[in-house]
Enzyme design. Sequence first.
Site, PDB file in Angstrom:
ATOM      1  N   ASN A  28       0.842  -1.125   0.048  1.00 36.15           N
ATOM      2  CA  ASN A  28      -0.002  -0.092  -0.030  1.00 36.15           C
ATOM      3  C   ASN A  28       0.996   1.179  -0.076  1.00 36.15           C
ATOM      4  OD1 ASN A  28      -1.755   2.025   0.380  1.00 36.15           O
ATOM      5  ND2 ASN A  28      -2.334   1.415   2.582  1.00 36.15           N
ATOM      6  N   LYS A  35      -0.011   4.241  -0.569  1.00 36.56           N
ATOM      7  CA  LYS A  35      -0.431   5.451  -0.014  1.00 36.56           C
ATOM      8  C   LYS A  35      -0.357   6.539  -0.966  1.00 36.56           C
ATOM      9  CE  LYS A  35      -0.384   3.598   4.637  1.00 36.56           C
ATOM     10  NZ  LYS A  35      -0.389   3.668   5.990  1.00 36.56           N
ATOM     11  N   HIS A  39      -9.928   1.561   4.814  1.00 30.24           N
ATOM     12  CA  HIS A  39      -8.501   1.940   5.569  1.00 30.24           C
ATOM     13  C   HIS A  39      -8.814   3.040   6.362  1.00 30.24           C
ATOM     14  CE1 HIS A  39      -4.408   3.010   6.440  1.00 30.24           C
ATOM     15  NE2 HIS A  39      -3.958   1.770   5.751  1.00 30.24           N
ATOM     16  N   GLU A  81      -7.098   5.494   7.473  1.00 30.61           N
ATOM     17  CA  GLU A  81      -6.946   6.770   7.051  1.00 30.61           C
ATOM     18  C   GLU A  81      -8.077   7.418   6.318  1.00 30.61           C
ATOM     19  OE1 GLU A  81      -3.107   5.699   5.191  1.00 30.61           O
ATOM     20  OE2 GLU A  81      -2.257   5.460   7.113  1.00 30.61           O
ATOM     21  N   GLU A 107      -6.054  -4.090  10.746  1.00 36.01           N
ATOM     22  CA  GLU A 107      -5.004  -3.143  10.899  1.00 36.01           C
ATOM     23  C   GLU A 107      -4.915  -2.410  12.227  1.00 36.01           C
ATOM     24  OE1 GLU A 107      -2.823  -2.091   6.946  1.00 36.01           O
ATOM     25  OE2 GLU A 107      -4.719  -0.799   7.049  1.00 36.01           O
ATOM     26  N   GLY A 124       2.222   2.934  10.621  1.00 30.80           N
ATOM     27  CA  GLY A 124       3.031   3.777  10.500  1.00 30.80           C
ATOM     28  C   GLY A 124       3.876   4.234  11.790  1.00 30.80           C
ATOM     29  N   SER A 130       3.046  -1.587  10.482  1.00 23.05           N
ATOM     30  CA  SER A 130       4.305  -1.833  10.850  1.00 23.05           C
ATOM     31  C   SER A 130       5.048  -3.005  10.320  1.00 23.05           C
ATOM     32  CB  SER A 130       4.936  -1.074  12.172  1.00 23.05           C
ATOM     33  OG  SER A 130       4.622   0.302  12.285  1.00 23.05           O
TER      34      SER A 130
HETATM   35  P1  PGA Z   1       2.449   0.760   7.626  1.00 25.50           P
HETATM   36  O1  PGA Z   1       1.082   0.817   6.975  1.00 25.50           O
HETATM   37  O2  PGA Z   1       3.287  -0.524   7.340  1.00 25.50           O
HETATM   38  O3  PGA Z   1       3.327   1.908   7.364  1.00 25.50           O
HETATM   39  O4  PGA Z   1       2.015   0.643   8.984  1.00 25.50           O
HETATM   40  C1  PGA Z   1       0.238  -0.131   6.669  1.00 25.50           C
HETATM   41  C2  PGA Z   1      -1.055   0.253   6.267  1.00 25.50           C
HETATM   42  O5  PGA Z   1      -1.623   1.427   6.411  1.00 25.50           O
HETATM   43  O6  PGA Z   1      -1.586  -0.375   5.205  1.00 25.50           O
END
Ligand code: PGA
Length: 245
Positions: free
Chosen positions: A9, A11, A94, A96, A164, A170, A208
């Site tokens: 992903n 983003k 997601h 976000e 998640e 992140g 992460s």
């Molecule tokens: P991350 O993001 O691996 O940077 O924690 C995962 C995601 O948001 O899909």
Amino acid sequence: MRKTLLVANWKMNKSYADLEPYVSALVEQGIPKHIDLALAPPFPFLDKLRQSLKSSSIHLAAQNAHWESKGAYTGEVSFGILKELGVEFVILGHSERRQYFGESDAIVAKKVKACVDNKLTAIACVGESLEERKAERTFSVIEKQIHAVMEPLNSSENLVIAYEPIWAIGTGVTASANQAQEVHAFIRTLLAKHFASSESIRILYGGSMNASNSKELLQQADIDGGLVGGASLDAQSFLGIINNS
Ligand code: PGA
């Protein structure tokens, strides 16, 4: 037997010029047969990426879509348009999107239903916040989110779930393998109540994930792959996860 699925992903990251070298690095290494791999770039890169991936087994994924098939929805993209571009997986709900763009459980459910109706595979994301975990509300939050997604669906086809935990996205703080497995197993029991063939649904972990922690996470009985953000931006670090799977 559920085949491991790893999804990058990206983003709102990377640039057009990054695409060729990134894909070459993956293709040169060769993708192991026991893994399904998908890349989810920003929308404008989909077509270029499709061309680059043509002779590989890597799938194309998108990060969002609108539930309507067409119309006056400025700035939005439909599942039909994504299909024309060769997209096979769409990340939906997601955290976000939920946090910054006001996507409620009801909106996410509409998107997942439209995705599945269009015969694209939905990667429906769920996860609790740190406050919710501390207040021991993890299971009730997950249950509500999963229930909303499953409710309108008649079959488990074209459905992938991504767990998640928001506190792990992140942040560099990964859920331990036990913490993640506990929630994945819970999600599987919820899916089993709704779908006869729930055993085939893949449940990905995201938050992460990196080359050092992926192996233990992916060894858990109900963790069937990963949705990888930060560690997927660099081809070598993503390859570290692929090679550990
Ligand atoms: P991350 O993001 O691996 O940077 O924690 C995962 C995601 O948001 O899909």
